[in-house]
Design an enzyme around this catalytic site. Sequence first.
Site, mmCIF file in Angstrom:
data_model
loop_
_atom_site.group_PDB
_atom_site.id
_atom_site.type_symbol
_atom_site.label_atom_id
_atom_site.label_comp_id
_atom_site.label_asym_id
_atom_site.label_seq_id
_atom_site.Cartn_x
_atom_site.Cartn_y
_atom_site.Cartn_z
ATOM 1 N N GLU A 132 1.217 -0.552 -5.109
ATOM 2 C CA GLU A 132 0.242 0.507 -5.379
ATOM 3 C C GLU A 132 1.042 1.805 -5.424
ATOM 4 O O GLU A 132 1.321 2.421 -4.390
ATOM 5 C CB GLU A 132 -0.823 0.584 -4.281
ATOM 6 N N ASP A 146 0.820 -1.206 0.000
ATOM 7 C CA ASP A 146 0.000 0.000 0.000
ATOM 8 C C ASP A 146 0.860 1.265 0.000
ATOM 9 O O ASP A 146 1.916 1.317 0.640
ATOM 10 C CB ASP A 146 -0.905 -0.015 1.235
#
Length: 870
Positions: free
Chosen positions: A466, A413
């Site tokens: 990401e 993330d």
Amino acid sequence: MNETLYNLCDWAEIEAIVYSEHDNPHSILGAHATDDGIIFNTFIPTAAKVVLHMTKTGKEYEMEIADEAGFFSVLVSGKRIPDYTYIVTYDNGETQEIVDPYKFDSVMDAMDLKLFTSGTHYEIYDKLGAHPMEINGVSGVLFAVWAPNAIRVSVVGDFNLWDGRRHQMSRVEGSGVFELFIPNLACGEIYKYEVKVNSQLVMLKADPYGYASELRPATASIVYDINSYDWKDQDYIAKREKRDCKEEPMLVYEVHLGSFKKPEEEDQLFYNYRELAVMVADYVKEMGYTHIELMPIMEHPLDASWGYQVTGYYAATSRYGTPEDFMYFVDYMHKQNIGVILDWVPAHFPRDTFGLANFDGTCLYEHLDPRQGSHPHWGTLIYNYGRPEVANFLIANALFWAEKYHIDGIRMDAVASMLYLDYGKNDGEWVANMYGGHENLEAVEFLRNLSKVFRKKQKGVLLIAEESTAWEKVTGDVDDDGLGFDLKWNMGWMNDFTNYMKCDPLFRKGHHGELTFSMIYAYSENFVLVLSHDEVVHGKGSMINKMPGSYEQKFANLRAAYGYMMAHPGKKLLFMGQDIAQFDEWNENEGVQWDLLEYDAHREMKDYVKALNRLYKDYPALYRMDFNSDGFEWINNMDADKSIVSFLRKTDKEEETILVICNFTPVVYEGFKVGVPFKGKYKETFNSDKEMFGGKGYVNPRLKYSSEDECDGRENSIQVIVPPLGISVFTCTPIAETKPAKKTEAKKAETKKTEKATVTKKTTKAEKVKKEVKEVKETKEVKPTRAKRTTKAAKESKEEIVATVEETAKIEPKVAKAEEVPKAEPTVVKVESKVEETPEAELTMLKEELKEVVKPTRKKRGRPRKQQLK
């Protein structure tokens, strides 16, 4: 207290123990041989009496009170320390026999500490944390924690009344690691570390390496043995190691376990991992997804954070069960041939006082300078990636989930926030690197090290980033200055495409670049196309509610969107609830609205996505060359006025080529001409406008043969019906050119002579035809009524003329039935293609005119009529 014992007591050390400020209690507590005998010291607050019991001989010695706070001592003659226990009588009258925790030596060796402090102990989770074990025949739990700047660290829990004075830990060789083996503890005990920062401040901290945690809002860690589960996925793991994700289909279903489905019982907040395993796997298998991606299941205090505010990096959240329950979940998925990807958050952590923040009274895991150590917008703290022990904590954690839980991938993330020192910050809120730039050099080095170690130790397990910026070589090789990820989320495509789809079709032509721009950079990284949870929260609307138009048009738009996504290069990810067109935004407190499947439109959308997934997996061209520019080719990406794009997906086998046509307006185009890659047969294998999907039925049911009719810069083309707000997918089968067999020289000469005579004959017949046509025209001018030839001679003459025309024009007649087009509301546009008048076309027209003049009277035999050129 006798004088000898009094003189042997180190009263300064005893005071440090009593005031719980000692960082090496083993130096005074326990048994120590002296010239005068063996001195036994123990500190047990609330103890009224303590008796030393010799295990082998059974002798007992009542210990003297050295300090009324609970410090007891006794001197026993001898030089060899015997095995012993303490029999304690507490101030409430209860009696207990205990094994002295300070009779056990340190377990961590020098090599463990050296590797950890250098940041390369990738199995450090086997050393730090709480580990049930047996030492010298005594079972118990070894506790170890890194807190280098603490005055004192203790283990506290129900077993010692949460009293930090009772089980004070020893610093191991000045390393900053505190360690203590506590006998007779077992799995299931809850505990924390009590960290004394100074004489006035004491903090309770959950174990950074703890394997399990209490259910929120409780925050204690739980002793757990994660090595006892009997895995059954050996075959799956063996196959996984041999796979190449770049060459295989990858359809990811993103799931939030807490809201996939909610229990009906009021007293049950969540389903267990084991229950969820069956429900999730059944749905994923039915729909044809290949992987699931779980939003963070690491322990976190707040449900509304969705798991992105992690406090227990090594603990599977207790919301859904035990660590073993989660192992069962992964194991079950593997039995169903479903991969499991975990969302992982190494970019930041919350400020909760029981977590990593200010762990030992200093900024241990984070930077001291808030310009480096905090996210002003998120309210979270940033890891100090340059500190070896911190980098070791994170790298080992990523490996931990693959090693202990057999997961198939890590989705990292917020990588962009790690790479840039000024991410989300204004001027003056960040500190430049040593070169004056905004790149976080320590984070870059951390990511590269993680990639190298992960690739070496966990073959076949994916690393997915990401990353929302244009940072170069995120999926590039580390040896080529890349970060070493396998895949990267295509955030640019997600933003552009959703913006495009939200536009009214009338205005999409002005946003055509948002539809096609992604192909400019499509091969700069190994991309995953994502329509994730981030796109269906915080007022952004669900995917179906992003679509413009009427109720029916919303569904048609969404079918077109998913179809384009599936045909576009890149692996695929879709968030739960969006494949059934849930109208409401995702809410972590509510389950997916499965009851919508009672309605036709939602059930048809589910069937559509299922069929789309099957299409994707059935045709290698849609996935095999996702990351190779040879696998994609535009047919036409310039038709902004019609908002139509057409392109090819290819493999190294020509016969596997796929033709895709996407129409993002509610206009039906009949007879739409599109260029094709080669002479061949074109069959529509998928159409989003089928009635079974809720469409109007504008499909191409019959095989299309290409014609040598230039279009889109190509020699061959076909004419098709393009559905409104829809996508059509055609298989492309080349027709091989037949080559004449080799002939002898004599045969060739004879053939040439025959061909020359035939040409002469054809020329004569053609002139004869023209002459006859001229006579017929003159006759028509005089006699308006057309003459009918009914004699046998007339029939033969007509057939000879037609045959001659066909032979001269060298036209192979094409036979096709007229296609039936169902009625529909969308505008229907007939597209006429201009045909250049060549001698061949002129002769064809001449043939048709002759048919009108010379028309024999005979019965129809049911054969389809020959198509007439327009």
